[in-house]
Design a protein around this motif. Structure first.
Motif, PDB file in Angstrom:
ATOM      1  N   LEU A  63       5.899  11.960   1.654  1.00  0.00           N
ATOM      2  CA  LEU A  63       4.862  10.701   1.221  1.00  0.00           C
ATOM      3  C   LEU A  63       3.342  11.373   1.248  1.00  0.00           C
ATOM      4  O   LEU A  63       2.976  12.415   1.772  1.00  0.00           O
ATOM      5  N   GLY A 253       4.953   3.638   3.910  1.00  0.00           N
ATOM      6  CA  GLY A 253       5.981   3.254   3.150  1.00  0.00           C
ATOM      7  C   GLY A 253       5.819   1.881   2.349  1.00  0.00           C
ATOM      8  O   GLY A 253       6.375   1.922   1.212  1.00  0.00           O
ATOM      9  N   GLU A 254       5.441   1.192   3.081  1.00  0.00           N
ATOM     10  CA  GLU A 254       5.019  -0.296   2.571  1.00  0.00           C
ATOM     11  C   GLU A 254       4.227  -0.442   1.631  1.00  0.00           C
ATOM     12  O   GLU A 254       4.343  -0.908   0.667  1.00  0.00           O
ATOM     13  N   GLU A 257       5.462   1.481  -1.620  1.00  0.00           N
ATOM     14  CA  GLU A 257       6.713   0.633  -1.842  1.00  0.00           C
ATOM     15  C   GLU A 257       7.914   1.521  -1.720  1.00  0.00           C
ATOM     16  O   GLU A 257       8.918   1.402  -2.724  1.00  0.00           O
ATOM     17  N   ARG A 258       8.032   2.457  -0.949  1.00  0.00           N
ATOM     18  CA  ARG A 258       9.135   3.198  -0.691  1.00  0.00           C
ATOM     19  C   ARG A 258       9.442   3.175   1.019  1.00  0.00           C
ATOM     20  O   ARG A 258       9.076   3.942   1.622  1.00  0.00           O
ATOM     21  N   ASP A 261      12.604   5.072   5.886  1.00  0.00           N
ATOM     22  CA  ASP A 261      13.925   5.025   6.743  1.00  0.00           C
ATOM     23  C   ASP A 261      14.126   5.943   7.944  1.00  0.00           C
ATOM     24  O   ASP A 261      13.136   6.885   8.143  1.00  0.00           O
ATOM     25  N   THR A 264      13.588   9.689   6.756  1.00  0.00           N
ATOM     26  CA  THR A 264      12.292   9.943   6.181  1.00  0.00           C
ATOM     27  C   THR A 264      11.289  10.076   7.567  1.00  0.00           C
ATOM     28  O   THR A 264      10.461  11.128   7.653  1.00  0.00           O
ATOM     29  N   ARG A 303      -0.398   6.855  -5.592  1.00  0.00           N
ATOM     30  CA  ARG A 303       0.503   7.207  -4.496  1.00  0.00           C
ATOM     31  C   ARG A 303       1.302   8.408  -4.654  1.00  0.00           C
ATOM     32  O   ARG A 303       1.945   9.050  -3.854  1.00  0.00           O
TER      33      ARG A 303
END
Length: 445
Positions: A63, A253-254, A257-258, A261, A264, A303
């Motif tokens: 990320l 993550g929010e 938009e990924r 989990d 991750t 991103r």
């Protein structure tokens, strides 16, 4: 990519160099050694950022995360310095404790990541909001000047420069588009620095005194030493750091938009802890994700993890070239403070957006958010609230993000999972203090 990556470096630079400056000053390092320690922390921050963004095997959240020296370790590290009989042994003792804490954290990462199931939107939204709110005082402190003990701390000159930088960033975001709009924060820092020159606030001394080339020689301050008290203290910091990193990964993550989990988060925690374990080899401290850069991602909407990896490359170069590192150091603290208001406020806004989707029409969720935010802002509004607690406990309690996160998780379990929580959760309210209607019958699921 280069300018966007440099924006990330500018946003987190002050946070990376502050811990080595504080700890180095406590040890009594000379100006040359202090510069070396700061460069080493920049170098290891770049390596940790590579681990997090690019990754390999099961290491790295992949990320757009910037990693650097965690501020949570400053208090226990200065305590180690104070307790050391010989100050020359203080840094080796700290490095040894960081290595052990990093290795143990790496082993525990997959187990720690399983807690992700206890982070629904009502929890993540509360934590993300707390991250932003907790960072805002940092920006306000920067806006007042570089030295809290100085007579001009909080002067109208400093506050005016911060306000001018903030206005520049806002104007660029409002009236430009495309590439210029994306690098608004970087341009704001540059313009703010130029505006500060006539006021004598911009200091180019660090550039003139810095060496062109330097390398963080392994174990420059001596081989690591392993003392139980220091190890236990830094292990507590590692738990705090892993908790905050988990919250940061959920927040990012929010935003991108990924959603992060369990897999991750485990990979991200491995990158954090491995980076921490390797950092002392090059004279660096414990590494963790930098929450302020989440605000930059939220604001620019860039991103790409490769952009952040480019920022990591700049950090490595700064560690290898002290003169390059000193260029960022030229930016006055008030200018950083003005930009920080936008960056950190964007994090809090992202948390509010998540809370909107959390179902706040349900009385249980309102209580979870209300109490979690209240507990989380205690260290901000009442810094001495936990003064009677042991120093080890204060490492956790003085982190509003950690205490708020734990509070939100526990309350979510109590109200929404245990006993009749799920049944009562269906009650809707129009005010936080208004009781929800009891349900006489609940359909079987």
């Amino acid at each position: 990519m280069a300018t966007s990556g440099l924006q990330h470096v500018a946003a987190m630079y002050a946070g990376v160099v502050a811990p080595p400056l504080i700890v180095g000053a406590a040890v009594g390092l000379s100006a040359t050694e202090l510069t070396f320690l700061t460069g080493a922390c920049l170098f290891t921050a770049g390596l940790a950022t590579f681990l997090q963004t690019l990754g390999f095997w099961k290491i790295g959240a992949r990320l757009p995360f910037v990693n650097g020296v965690t501020f949570a370790g400053v208090a226990p590290m200065t305590a180690v310095v104070a307790s050391a009989k010989d100050k020359s042994d203080a840094l080796p003792i700290i490095f040894g404790a960081v290595i052990v804490a990093g290795v143990l954290g790496f082993v525990a990462a997959p187990f720690f990541s399983k807690a992700v199931r206890f982070f629904p939107p009502v929890v993540t939204g509360s934590v993300i909001t707390l991250i932003g709110v907790s960072l805002l005082p940092v920006a306000f402190g920067w806006a007042q000047g570089p030295d809290p003990a100085a007579h001009d701390y909080g002067s109208t000159t400093y506050l005016g420069l911060a306000a001018a930088t903030l206005v520049v960033v806002l104007l660029l975001r409002r009236f430009t588009r495309g590439f210029v709009k994306q690098i608004a924060v970087l341009l704001g820092l540059v313009i703010g620095t130029l505006v500060a020159i006539p006021f004598g606030v911009t200091d180019f001394g660090p550039v003139a005194d810095a060496n062109v080339v330097g390398f963080p020689t392994p174990f420059h301050f001596g081989a690591p030493q392993f003392q139980l008290a220091a190890i236990l203290s830094l292990c507590v910091v590692m738990v705090v750091s892993m908790t905050e990193s988990t919250a940061d990964m959920l927040a990012l993550g929010e935003i991108v938009e990924r959603p992060a989990d369990e897999k991750t988060i485990a990979a991200g925690l491995r990158a954090d802890t491995l980076g921490s374990a390797l950092s002392p080899l090059f004279n660096g401290f414990m590494c963790s994700a930098f929450a302020q850069n989440i605000g930059l991602v939220a604001m620019t909407r860039i991103r790409s993890r490769y952009v952040v990896a480019t920022g990591g490359g700049f950090l490595v170069l700064m560690g290898l070239c002290p003169m390059a590192a000193s260029l960022i150091a030229v930016v006055p603290r008030p200018v950083l403070g003005g930009a920080g208001v936008v960056l950190f406020g964007s994090v809090a806004a992202s948390g509010i957006q998540t809370l909107v989707r959390a179902g706040l029409e349900k009385d249980n969720n309102v209580l979870i958010v209300a109490v979690s935010l209240a507990v989380g802002i205690i260290p901000i509004t009442a810094p001495e609230f936990y003064h009677a607690f042991p120093e080890t406990a204060r490492i956790v309690l003085d982190s509003g993000i950690s205490t708020g996160c734990v509070t939100a998780v526990v309350l979510n379990l109590v109200f929404n999972h245990l006993g009749r929580g799920e049944c009562h959760d269906a009650g809707e309210v129009t005010h936080p203090m208004e009781a929800g209607e009891d349900l006489k019958a609940v359909p079987a699921h």
